[in-house]
Write a protein that holds these residues in place. Structure first.
Motif, PDB file in Angstrom:
ATOM      1  N   ASP A  62      12.772  -2.435  -2.214  1.00 38.94           N
ATOM      2  CA  ASP A  62      11.234  -1.725  -2.994  1.00 38.94           C
ATOM      3  C   ASP A  62      10.899  -2.890  -3.739  1.00 38.94           C
ATOM      4  O   ASP A  62      11.022  -2.930  -4.661  1.00 38.94           O
ATOM      5  CB  ASP A  62      11.935   0.056  -2.780  1.00 38.94           C
ATOM      6  N   SER A  74       7.955   4.595   0.948  1.00 35.52           N
ATOM      7  CA  SER A  74       6.520   4.817   2.009  1.00 35.52           C
ATOM      8  C   SER A  74       7.904   5.112   3.454  1.00 35.52           C
ATOM      9  O   SER A  74       9.206   5.366   3.031  1.00 35.52           O
ATOM     10  CB  SER A  74       6.466   2.689   2.095  1.00 35.52           C
ATOM     11  N   MET A  81       2.552  -5.521   8.259  1.00 32.44           N
ATOM     12  CA  MET A  81       3.036  -5.846   6.898  1.00 32.44           C
ATOM     13  C   MET A  81       1.748  -5.878   6.177  1.00 32.44           C
ATOM     14  O   MET A  81       1.617  -5.318   5.105  1.00 32.44           O
ATOM     15  CB  MET A  81       4.220  -6.095   6.327  1.00 32.44           C
ATOM     16  N   ASN A 139       7.367  -1.612   0.426  1.00 28.64           N
ATOM     17  CA  ASN A 139       7.387  -1.558   1.796  1.00 28.64           C
ATOM     18  C   ASN A 139       6.812  -0.553   2.810  1.00 28.64           C
ATOM     19  O   ASN A 139       8.105  -0.270   2.668  1.00 28.64           O
ATOM     20  CB  ASN A 139       7.882  -3.192   2.682  1.00 28.64           C
ATOM     21  N   ARG A 140       7.367  -0.836   4.547  1.00 26.69           N
ATOM     22  CA  ARG A 140       7.066  -0.104   5.682  1.00 26.69           C
ATOM     23  C   ARG A 140       8.963   0.074   5.424  1.00 26.69           C
ATOM     24  O   ARG A 140       9.612  -0.847   5.568  1.00 26.69           O
ATOM     25  CB  ARG A 140       6.950   0.272   6.202  1.00 26.69           C
ATOM     26  N   ASP A 177      -0.574  -3.299   6.438  1.00 30.53           N
ATOM     27  CA  ASP A 177      -0.618  -2.505   5.055  1.00 30.53           C
ATOM     28  C   ASP A 177      -0.848  -3.131   3.378  1.00 30.53           C
ATOM     29  O   ASP A 177      -1.186  -1.585   2.807  1.00 30.53           O
ATOM     30  CB  ASP A 177       1.286  -2.527   4.619  1.00 30.53           C
ATOM     31  N   TYR A 185      -0.236   6.892  -2.568  1.00 31.63           N
ATOM     32  CA  TYR A 185      -0.435   6.354  -0.509  1.00 31.63           C
ATOM     33  C   TYR A 185      -1.325   5.834  -0.259  1.00 31.63           C
ATOM     34  O   TYR A 185      -2.754   6.343  -0.479  1.00 31.63           O
ATOM     35  CB  TYR A 185       0.252   7.805  -0.057  1.00 31.63           C
ATOM     36  N   MET A 193       3.842  -2.480  -4.442  1.00 26.46           N
ATOM     37  CA  MET A 193       3.833  -1.504  -3.174  1.00 26.46           C
ATOM     38  C   MET A 193       5.302  -1.209  -2.405  1.00 26.46           C
ATOM     39  O   MET A 193       6.026  -2.211  -2.990  1.00 26.46           O
ATOM     40  CB  MET A 193       2.834  -2.005  -1.983  1.00 26.46           C
ATOM     41  N   GLN A 245       0.838   4.495   9.427  1.00 25.32           N
ATOM     42  CA  GLN A 245       2.318   4.591   8.282  1.00 25.32           C
ATOM     43  C   GLN A 245       1.772   5.002   6.671  1.00 25.32           C
ATOM     44  O   GLN A 245       0.248   4.270   6.441  1.00 25.32           O
ATOM     45  CB  GLN A 245       2.587   3.207   8.473  1.00 25.32           C
ATOM     46  N   TYR A 287       2.619   3.382  -3.334  1.00 21.50           N
ATOM     47  CA  TYR A 287       2.454   1.899  -4.465  1.00 21.50           C
ATOM     48  C   TYR A 287       2.343   3.009  -5.350  1.00 21.50           C
ATOM     49  O   TYR A 287       2.274   4.014  -5.807  1.00 21.50           O
ATOM     50  CB  TYR A 287       1.766   1.134  -3.850  1.00 21.50           C
ATOM     51  N   ILE A 326       2.326   3.807   3.089  1.00 21.55           N
ATOM     52  CA  ILE A 326       2.598   3.817   1.986  1.00 21.55           C
ATOM     53  C   ILE A 326       2.882   4.001   0.964  1.00 21.55           C
ATOM     54  O   ILE A 326       1.871   4.534   0.482  1.00 21.55           O
ATOM     55  CB  ILE A 326       2.037   1.594   2.505  1.00 21.55           C
TER      56      ILE A 326
END
Length: 308
Positions: free
Chosen positions: A55, A83, A95, A77-78, A98, A23, A75, A29, A33, A31
């Motif tokens: 995702d 995430s 983004m 995305n938010r 991120d 993370y 990753m 936020q 990954y 994220i």
């Protein structure tokens, strides 16, 4: 269940729930990954940024080929996958932040960047605002944004109106079918089911989908693409009805030395329609040691035609 994982071409560990997540934090936020192939230290890093509604599992068809040549950063995305959920609306610039947060958390100073659709806008923004983090850039099925890009095709606008009020699953199926070309739908109709399965593992909620759509609609690349320093490959399907294929030529023309490759007869999800061809083109570009300039459209060595 194991057979299904293999059919989808994805990570067995991921679908069986084994925690491979890391993370990163960008403000409030969180994220998610993961790193794949990190022990192969001589291979370059490649971070993959997906588009609306997916995702990291949306890259499943090309991961096997990519893992053989790169260390991968995948990753979510938010608002997608593992995430955290965003608080309200956000922009493509958020983004891109991120992505920087993920690279920082992973201890990666510079990487090749591959972005598709909305992820392609994020990749552009990253290359424009943080050029020191991008080695080479691949922009797939994306647009330079308003006000100088071609707008969303009329067929997509009609579909958005037609699916308002439908249950989310039914709307997702309609949009998935629309993201594939007519040729693919005829030759490989089972692909819709595979895509629905992948999206159904951790479905993206309507609020996030709306926020992603708004972020993409507001993205304005304007004339900033001349600031992109990374060698760039633009890839698009000629039968894309989600993002007007003419945007690929606009992007390639605005980025110094960019190369354009068109996949005849393929749609918006060209990396699902011809994953082997897509992976071969991207890999060839990223590993090419020749310093070429100018761009070429559908060059004989790179022009890929879909398989039956």
């Amino acid at each position: 269940m194991l057979d299904k994982c293999i059919k989808l071409g994805g990570s067995v560990a991921g679908l069986l729930g084994r925690d491979t997540n890391r993370y990163a934090s960008n403000g409030t936020q969180r994220i998610a990954y993961e790193l794949q192939g990190a022990t192969h230290r001589r291979r370059p890093w490649l971070i993959l940024i997906h588009g609306m509604g997916f995702d990291r599992s949306g890259w499943d068809p090309v991961l096997s080929a990519m893992r053989r040549r790169f260390r991968l950063v995948l990753m979510d995305n938010r608002g997608t996958g593992r995430s955290g959920q965003p608080d309200g609306s956000f922009a493509v610039a958020d983004m891109a932040g991120d992505v920087v947060a993920v690279l920082d958390a992973a201890g990666i100073g510079r990487a090749h960047v591959l972005g598709a659709s909305l992820g392609g806008m994020v990749a552009q923004e990253l290359a424009i605002t943080r050029p020191e983090r991008v080695s080479r850039l691949v922009l797939a099925c994306t647009t330079p944004g308003w006000a100088l890009g071609y707008p969303m095709p009329a067929a997509s606008l009609r579909l958005i109106m037609a699916t308002r009020g439908l249950p989310l699953e039914a709307a997702r199926r309609r949009h998935t079918e629309h993201a594939l070309s007519a040729q693919t739908m005829q030759q490989n109709p089972a692909l819709v089911g595979r895509l629905m399965e992948v999206q159904g593992v951790r479905p993206v909620g309507q609020a996030v989908l709306s926020a992603q759509a708004m972020a993409g609609a507001r993205y304005a690349g304007r004339l900033r693409h001349g600031r992109i320093q990374a060698r760039t490959l633009v890839v698009h399907g000629s039968a894309d009805t989600v993002v007007d294929p003419r945007n690929a030529s606009l992007l390639a023309g605005r980025i110094t030395g960019a190369q354009l490759v068109t996949f005849p007869g393929l749609g918006h999800l060209l990396f699902w329609e011809d994953p082997d061809g897509f992976a071969a083109v991207v890999t060839s570009f990223l590993l090419d040691t020749h310093d070429t300039s100018g761009h070429t459209s559908s060059s004989p060595s790179l022009d890929r035609r879909p398989r039956p």
